[in-house]
Design a protein around this motif. Structure first.
Motif, PDB file in Angstrom:
ATOM      1  N   GLY A  50     -22.480  -1.146  -1.055  1.00  0.00           N
ATOM      2  CA  GLY A  50     -23.849  -0.652  -0.940  1.00  0.00           C
ATOM      3  C   GLY A  50     -24.738  -1.601  -0.159  1.00  0.00           C
ATOM      4  N   ALA A  51     -24.587  -2.898  -0.429  1.00  0.00           N
ATOM      5  CA  ALA A  51     -25.371  -3.898   0.299  1.00  0.00           C
ATOM      6  C   ALA A  51     -24.984  -3.928   1.768  1.00  0.00           C
ATOM      7  CB  ALA A  51     -25.165  -5.272  -0.328  1.00  0.00           C
ATOM      8  N   ALA A  52     -23.672  -3.815   2.066  1.00  0.00           N
ATOM      9  CA  ALA A  52     -23.206  -3.848   3.452  1.00  0.00           C
ATOM     10  C   ALA A  52     -23.772  -2.669   4.246  1.00  0.00           C
ATOM     11  CB  ALA A  52     -21.679  -3.838   3.493  1.00  0.00           C
ATOM     12  N   LEU A  53     -23.758  -1.479   3.642  1.00  0.00           N
ATOM     13  CA  LEU A  53     -24.279  -0.297   4.330  1.00  0.00           C
ATOM     14  C   LEU A  53     -25.787  -0.410   4.544  1.00  0.00           C
ATOM     15  CD1 LEU A  53     -22.230   2.475   2.478  1.00  0.00           C
ATOM     16  CD2 LEU A  53     -21.964   1.728   4.862  1.00  0.00           C
ATOM     17  N   PHE A  54     -26.495  -0.932   3.547  1.00  0.00           N
ATOM     18  CA  PHE A  54     -27.938  -1.115   3.688  1.00  0.00           C
ATOM     19  C   PHE A  54     -28.260  -2.103   4.808  1.00  0.00           C
ATOM     20  CE2 PHE A  54     -31.678  -3.720   2.619  1.00  0.00           C
ATOM     21  CZ  PHE A  54     -32.674  -2.749   2.681  1.00  0.00           C
ATOM     22  N   LEU A  55     -27.537  -3.222   4.846  1.00  0.00           N
ATOM     23  CA  LEU A  55     -27.774  -4.219   5.879  1.00  0.00           C
ATOM     24  C   LEU A  55     -27.344  -3.713   7.252  1.00  0.00           C
ATOM     25  CD1 LEU A  55     -26.735  -7.416   3.903  1.00  0.00           C
ATOM     26  CD2 LEU A  55     -29.041  -6.790   4.639  1.00  0.00           C
ATOM     27  N   LEU A  56     -26.358  -2.820   7.293  1.00  0.00           N
ATOM     28  CA  LEU A  56     -25.975  -2.195   8.563  1.00  0.00           C
ATOM     29  C   LEU A  56     -27.121  -1.359   9.117  1.00  0.00           C
ATOM     30  CD1 LEU A  56     -23.799  -1.516  10.684  1.00  0.00           C
ATOM     31  CD2 LEU A  56     -23.094   0.384   9.202  1.00  0.00           C
ATOM     32  N   LEU A  57     -27.796  -0.612   8.238  1.00  0.00           N
ATOM     33  CA  LEU A  57     -28.964   0.157   8.666  1.00  0.00           C
ATOM     34  C   LEU A  57     -30.074  -0.769   9.163  1.00  0.00           C
ATOM     35  CD1 LEU A  57     -29.154   2.873   5.855  1.00  0.00           C
ATOM     36  CD2 LEU A  57     -28.356   3.167   8.208  1.00  0.00           C
ATOM     37  N   CYS A  58     -30.280  -1.879   8.460  1.00  0.00           N
ATOM     38  CA  CYS A  58     -31.284  -2.853   8.894  1.00  0.00           C
ATOM     39  C   CYS A  58     -30.916  -3.440  10.254  1.00  0.00           C
ATOM     40  CB  CYS A  58     -31.411  -3.982   7.866  1.00  0.00           C
ATOM     41  SG  CYS A  58     -32.097  -3.483   6.280  1.00  0.00           S
ATOM     42  N   ALA A  59     -29.629  -3.747  10.439  1.00  0.00           N
ATOM     43  CA  ALA A  59     -29.179  -4.310  11.710  1.00  0.00           C
ATOM     44  C   ALA A  59     -29.371  -3.307  12.846  1.00  0.00           C
ATOM     45  CB  ALA A  59     -27.715  -4.722  11.611  1.00  0.00           C
ATOM     46  N   ALA A  60     -29.118  -2.023  12.578  1.00  0.00           N
ATOM     47  CA  ALA A  60     -29.320  -0.993  13.595  1.00  0.00           C
ATOM     48  C   ALA A  60     -30.806  -0.867  13.940  1.00  0.00           C
ATOM     49  CB  ALA A  60     -28.760   0.344  13.104  1.00  0.00           C
ATOM     50  N   TRP A  61     -31.651  -0.938  12.919  1.00  0.00           N
ATOM     51  CA  TRP A  61     -33.099  -0.858  13.139  1.00  0.00           C
ATOM     52  C   TRP A  61     -33.597  -2.051  13.955  1.00  0.00           C
ATOM     53  CZ3 TRP A  61     -37.000   2.537  12.449  1.00  0.00           C
ATOM     54  CH2 TRP A  61     -38.314   2.039  12.474  1.00  0.00           C
ATOM     55  N   LEU A  62     -33.073  -3.233  13.647  1.00  0.00           N
ATOM     56  CA  LEU A  62     -33.481  -4.451  14.348  1.00  0.00           C
ATOM     57  C   LEU A  62     -32.707  -4.681  15.645  1.00  0.00           C
ATOM     58  CD1 LEU A  62     -33.625  -6.824  11.225  1.00  0.00           C
ATOM     59  CD2 LEU A  62     -35.574  -5.808  12.429  1.00  0.00           C
ATOM     60  N   LYS A  63     -31.703  -3.810  15.898  1.00  0.00           N
ATOM     61  CA  LYS A  63     -30.845  -3.921  17.086  1.00  0.00           C
ATOM     62  C   LYS A  63     -30.165  -5.293  17.150  1.00  0.00           C
ATOM     63  CE  LYS A  63     -33.602  -0.607  19.722  1.00  0.00           C
ATOM     64  NZ  LYS A  63     -34.410  -0.349  20.951  1.00  0.00           N
ATOM     65  N   ARG A  64     -29.552  -5.651  16.020  1.00  0.00           N
ATOM     66  CA  ARG A  64     -28.849  -6.933  15.926  1.00  0.00           C
ATOM     67  C   ARG A  64     -27.365  -6.683  15.758  1.00  0.00           C
ATOM     68  NH1 ARG A  64     -32.051 -11.382  12.442  1.00  0.00           N
ATOM     69  NH2 ARG A  64     -30.323 -12.549  13.361  1.00  0.00           N
ATOM     70  N   LEU A  65     -26.584  -7.128  16.726  1.00  0.00           N
ATOM     71  CA  LEU A  65     -25.144  -6.973  16.682  1.00  0.00           C
ATOM     72  C   LEU A  65     -24.524  -8.047  15.793  1.00  0.00           C
ATOM     73  CD1 LEU A  65     -24.405  -6.220  20.452  1.00  0.00           C
ATOM     74  CD2 LEU A  65     -24.600  -4.576  18.568  1.00  0.00           C
ATOM     75  N   LEU A  66     -23.400  -7.688  15.164  1.00  0.00           N
ATOM     76  CA  LEU A  66     -22.700  -8.615  14.281  1.00  0.00           C
ATOM     77  C   LEU A  66     -21.404  -9.060  14.954  1.00  0.00           C
ATOM     78  CD1 LEU A  66     -22.706  -9.941  11.471  1.00  0.00           C
ATOM     79  CD2 LEU A  66     -21.451  -7.949  10.628  1.00  0.00           C
ATOM     80  N   ALA A  67     -21.283 -10.345  15.216  1.00  0.00           N
ATOM     81  CA  ALA A  67     -20.099 -10.887  15.908  1.00  0.00           C
ATOM     82  C   ALA A  67     -18.975 -11.110  14.902  1.00  0.00           C
ATOM     83  CB  ALA A  67     -20.464 -12.186  16.617  1.00  0.00           C
ATOM     84  N   LEU A  68     -18.354 -10.013  14.486  1.00  0.00           N
ATOM     85  CA  LEU A  68     -17.317 -10.106  13.457  1.00  0.00           C
ATOM     86  C   LEU A  68     -16.092 -10.870  13.948  1.00  0.00           C
ATOM     87  CD1 LEU A  68     -17.339  -6.587  11.739  1.00  0.00           C
ATOM     88  CD2 LEU A  68     -17.770  -8.779  10.652  1.00  0.00           C
ATOM     89  N   ARG A  69     -15.681 -10.621  15.166  1.00  0.00           N
ATOM     90  CA  ARG A  69     -14.482 -11.283  15.676  1.00  0.00           C
ATOM     91  C   ARG A  69     -14.692 -12.782  15.826  1.00  0.00           C
ATOM     92  NH1 ARG A  69     -12.032  -7.304  20.437  1.00  0.00           N
ATOM     93  NH2 ARG A  69     -11.602  -5.512  19.076  1.00  0.00           N
ATOM     94  N   VAL A  70     -15.862 -13.161  16.274  1.00  0.00           N
ATOM     95  CA  VAL A  70     -16.136 -14.581  16.509  1.00  0.00           C
ATOM     96  C   VAL A  70     -16.200 -15.351  15.191  1.00  0.00           C
ATOM     97  CG1 VAL A  70     -17.775 -16.233  17.492  1.00  0.00           C
ATOM     98  CG2 VAL A  70     -17.361 -14.037  18.635  1.00  0.00           C
ATOM     99  N   HIS A  71     -16.823 -14.754  14.186  1.00  0.00           N
ATOM    100  CA  HIS A  71     -17.060 -15.472  12.932  1.00  0.00           C
ATOM    101  C   HIS A  71     -16.306 -14.851  11.760  1.00  0.00           C
ATOM    102  CE1 HIS A  71     -20.184 -17.678  15.013  1.00  0.00           C
ATOM    103  NE2 HIS A  71     -20.829 -16.563  15.297  1.00  0.00           N
ATOM    104  N   ALA A  72     -15.180 -14.197  12.029  1.00  0.00           N
ATOM    105  CA  ALA A  72     -14.453 -13.491  10.966  1.00  0.00           C
ATOM    106  C   ALA A  72     -14.036 -14.433   9.838  1.00  0.00           C
ATOM    107  CB  ALA A  72     -13.227 -12.793  11.545  1.00  0.00           C
ATOM    108  N   ARG A  73     -13.468 -15.576  10.169  1.00  0.00           N
ATOM    109  CA  ARG A  73     -13.018 -16.524   9.138  1.00  0.00           C
ATOM    110  C   ARG A  73     -14.205 -17.031   8.321  1.00  0.00           C
ATOM    111  NH1 ARG A  73     -12.313 -22.107   8.837  1.00  0.00           N
ATOM    112  NH2 ARG A  73     -10.616 -22.777   7.456  1.00  0.00           N
ATOM    113  N   HIS A  74     -15.310 -17.328   8.986  1.00  0.00           N
ATOM    114  CA  HIS A  74     -16.518 -17.808   8.306  1.00  0.00           C
ATOM    115  C   HIS A  74     -17.045 -16.752   7.334  1.00  0.00           C
ATOM    116  CE1 HIS A  74     -20.542 -19.451   7.694  1.00  0.00           C
ATOM    117  NE2 HIS A  74     -21.042 -18.308   8.129  1.00  0.00           N
TER     118      HIS A  74
END
Length: 296
Positions: free
Chosen positions: A42-66
């Protein structure tokens, strides 16, 4: 501290204090795995909506281990442990045990630096242990193996937060919003394989569904946004004061909505734990009050 930031601080403490209330409502019906999984998703989906609203991409591949390390110790494992504990402990007791997180963080930092603990910090750790013993030792009518394991689960969750805080301190290359967003997806990924092993016996009612939704969206998603705003504007030292307010709200919500009794051992144990936390973190309310008076 401005009036707006003081209001944010109180709101954050009230929200995080309410998380123990919602876990207490949902855990008996869902079990620990599904409750923790529903919360992080639920938190991940909510933050995904926030990221879409703010137009902020998530660098999953770069920081996957972190994100996986942070998601494990800051969300997946502690949420799982607290969800287990919520089946046996009151919301009040869980909220107070959560306040031991800075004690674990200080101990881990000392071990990593291989430096002796200052006398003040050592005494604070001693008081934290004494406060936990006071809380648990005087609930004799409730003592049993499941209860003791639940207490250990809460302390283990607080230990996870101590590990996560020390880990995050050494990885400041990732911004706070990305840490929250990425770690929640990582926690969802880590908990997903365990869901088929503990399917609830029946569909939860609307009250349980509402509690899980509140845990994910409000107590995790919104709370993270508030916390990171406070970190940016106040710094870690003043934002840390939320640690001292969460047990107060946790006990209040438990008493108000679940009719949990508040005995002398609850108040006394909470006071000893918070005093120990204050010694470990170097918290001084007089300094905070002076800063509040001087702020515009």
């Amino acid at each position: 501290m401005t009036a707006a930031n003081a209001l944010r601080l109180l709101s954050l403490a009230a929200i995080w204090g309410a998380s123990f209330l919602f876990m207490r409502i949902a855990a008996p019906a869902l079990g620990s795995v599904w409750l923790a999984g529903g919360r992080v998703l639920g938190a991940a989906l909510f933050l995904l909506l926030c990221a879409a609203w703010l137009k902020r991409l998530l660098a999953l591949r770069v920081h996957a281990r972190h994100f996986l390390i942070l998601g494990l110790f800051n969300s997946a494992l502690p949420f799982w442990l607290y969800s287990h504990a919520a089946q046996h402990l009151s919301a009040s007791l869980m909220a107070i045990l959560n306040a031991t997180a800075p004690l674990w963080g200080a101990l881990i930092a000392a071990l990593l630096s291989r430096q002796a603990l200052p006398a003040r910090v050592a005494f604070g750790l001693f008081l934290g242990v004494a406060g936990v013993a006071l809380l648990v030792g005087f609930t004799r009518q409730q003592l049993s193996a499941p209860v003791l394991w639940a207490v250990l689960a809460c302390l283990g969750a607080a230990l996870c937060y101590g590990i996560a805080s020390n880990y995050a301190r050494g990885h400041s290359e990732v911004d706070a919003f990305s840490n929250a967003h990425g770690s929640m997806w990582a926690a969802s990924f880590l908990l997903l394989p365990w869901l088929p092993t503990a399917v609830p016996a029946q569909m939860p009612g609307w009250d349980v569904a509402a509690a899980v939704l509140a845990l994910g969206v409000v107590c995790s998603g919104v709370a993270y946004l508030l916390y990171f705003r406070l970190l940016a504007e106040l710094g870690a030292a003043q934002a840390l004061t939320v640690t001292f307010l969460i047990p107060l709200f946790g006990v209040l919500w438990g008493w108000l909505f679940l009719h949990e009794p508040v005995g002398w051992h609850t108040a006394g144990g909470a006071l000893v734990v918070l005093l120990g936390t204050a010694l470990v973190t170097g918290f001084n309310p007089r300094v905070l009050w002076r800063k509040t008076e001087l702020s515009p």
